[in-house]
Design an enzyme around this catalytic site. Structure first.
Site, PDB file in Angstrom:
ATOM      1  CD  GLU A 167      -2.923   0.850  -0.096  1.00  0.00           C
ATOM      2  OE1 GLU A 167      -3.721  -0.080  -0.125  1.00  0.00           O
ATOM      3  OE2 GLU A 167      -2.785   1.664  -1.042  1.00  0.00           O
ATOM      4  CE  LYS A 242       4.864   7.436  -5.633  1.00  0.00           C
ATOM      5  NZ  LYS A 242       5.063   8.807  -5.169  1.00  0.00           N
TER       6      LYS A 242
END
Ligand code: NAP
Length: 370
Positions: A167, A242
């Site tokens: 996460e 990302k």
């Protein structure tokens, strides 16, 4: 009670803040999640390796690492040290997983927070694979493994019946992956658009206020938010990693950061930023991905946004992702304040997810996300 042994591979800003948070929240973790933990090993690149199956002194570890000293003195002769202080992260993982299995110790969780490598995602991917194959769960804030090898890792986790959770790789502590995994059953993510890199957003918004690029960047370095090599932020590599992570995990893509079309903010002048403001617009480093026919098209680039665009409102360290979904339409996840504390929280949240699964008697790893 669920007992977990933690092996920290990487003990820099994120790794150290994570151990502080663990200590601060120990009572809550025990009381609310029946989770008891100890750190049995730490590996760094230049500051040595320490391993003690009875647990390490984290206050001393942080003091040594913070002072740039070797961690070797954490394990005295009486601890029965069985691994050399100069052993690599990979050697420590192999040692700890073998010890854990042989001595029937609590389940091991490898916490991977080594430096991001945007060329190949290594050695982090090797660390993750060795941990899973050795029977450990993995939590990580390092984007390399999900950006370069998500399918392979998810499959290894399935075979090993262990969890691989990440996460903290995107938007610090904001729940992006777990939100989709836990709360959006049946939903397909068709694409996304967002501002994913806090350092460049801070620099661009500081320039709107008349501050210099260099001064704003050095603020981010001093705060420990810029990557160890700040060119990874400025040249768009962090945002590209990302973007690859989101595309691979949430959009069934198979791309690496190199496959993301990328322009950073290195050549953005104050004049361009202020010109845009004078026309009611904002320059932001926007990351996006979508499927175009059978090709996943990912992009990171400075874009002039209309003031009415939700992404144009984001200032300083704020991040946002707007997911385009089939069943819910667009949904946004906004993080108003991101940084080390939030990244440390993401690791803690992943640890709690593992503990909850173990206390429910789950023995298998969750399937990969769609
Ligand atoms: N900082 C943030 O706000 C943030 C937010 C989200 C995600 N992340 C990610 O989290 C990770 C860690 O960030 P950080 O800010 O903590 O970086 P950092 O302060 O530079 O720390 C990196 C740590 O990894 C160790 N290391 C590097 N290569 C290694 C290897 N091959 N084997 C073992 N240890 C190794 C370093 O050891 P030495 O000190 O001995 O070199 C250091 O302890 C990065 O992947 C970053 O992208 C950071």
């Amino acid at each position: 009670m669920v007992y977990l042994d933690l092996l920290l591979v990487g003990f820099g800003r994120v790794g150290r803040r994570f151990t502080e948070l663990l200590e601060e929240q120990s009572v809550r973790l025990r009381g609310e999640y029946d989770l008891s933990w100890r750190v049995v090993g730490i590996a760094t690149r230049r500051h040595g390796t320490a391993y003690d199956a009875r647990g390490l002194d984290l206050v001393k570890a942080r003091r040594l690492a913070g002072a740039g000293a070797s961690l070797a003195s954490l394990t005295g002769a009486e601890s029965g040290r069985t691994i050399a202080a100069e052993a690599s992260g990979l050697a420590l993982i192999r040692h700890a997983t073998a010890e854990s299995a042989a001595r029937r110790m609590p389940q091991l969780v490898v916490v991977e927070t080594t430096t991001l490598d945007v060329e190949r995602g290594q050695p982090a991917t090797d660390h993750v694979m060795a941990a899973l194959r050795g029977g450990a769960h993995v939590v990580t804030a390092n984007k390399g493994p999900v950006a370069f090898a998500y399918r392979e890792i998810a499959s290894a986790a399935g075979v090993a019946r262990r969890r691989f959770l990440f996460e903290g790789t995107v938007m610090d502590g904001a729940p992006l992956f777990s939100l989709v995994r836990e709360t959006l059953p049946g939903v397909r993510v068709l694409g996304f658009r967002g501002i994913l890199n806090a350092t460049t957003n801070y620099v661009l918004t500081a320039m709107e206020e008349g501050r210099s690029f260099e001064r704003a960047l050095s603020d981010m370095q001093e705060a420990g938010i810029a990557e160890a090599d700040a060119s990874l932020d400025i040249d768009g590599w962090d945002a590209a990693a990302k973007t690859a992570a989101i595309a691979n995990v949430l959009m069934r893509g198979s791309v690496t950061p190199r496959g993301i079309e990328r322009t950073g903010i290195r050549d953005i002048s104050s004049k361009r930023v202020l010109d845009a403001v004078s026309r009611g617009r904002r320059v932001r480093l926007v990351a996006s991905a979508e499927w175009v026919d059978d090709r996943l098209a990912g992009r990171v680039a400075p874009v002039e946004l209309d003031e009415a665009d939700p992404l144009a409102r984001l200032a300083g360290l704020q991040n946002e992702v707007v997911l385009k979904t089939d069943l819910l339409g667009p949904i946004g996840i906004l993080q108003l304040d991101g940084g080390l504390a939030q990244t440390a929280y993401a690791l803690l949240a992943d640890l709690v997810t593992i503990a909850k699964g173990l206390s429910r008697g789950e023995t298998s790893a969750a399937p990969p996300l769609r």
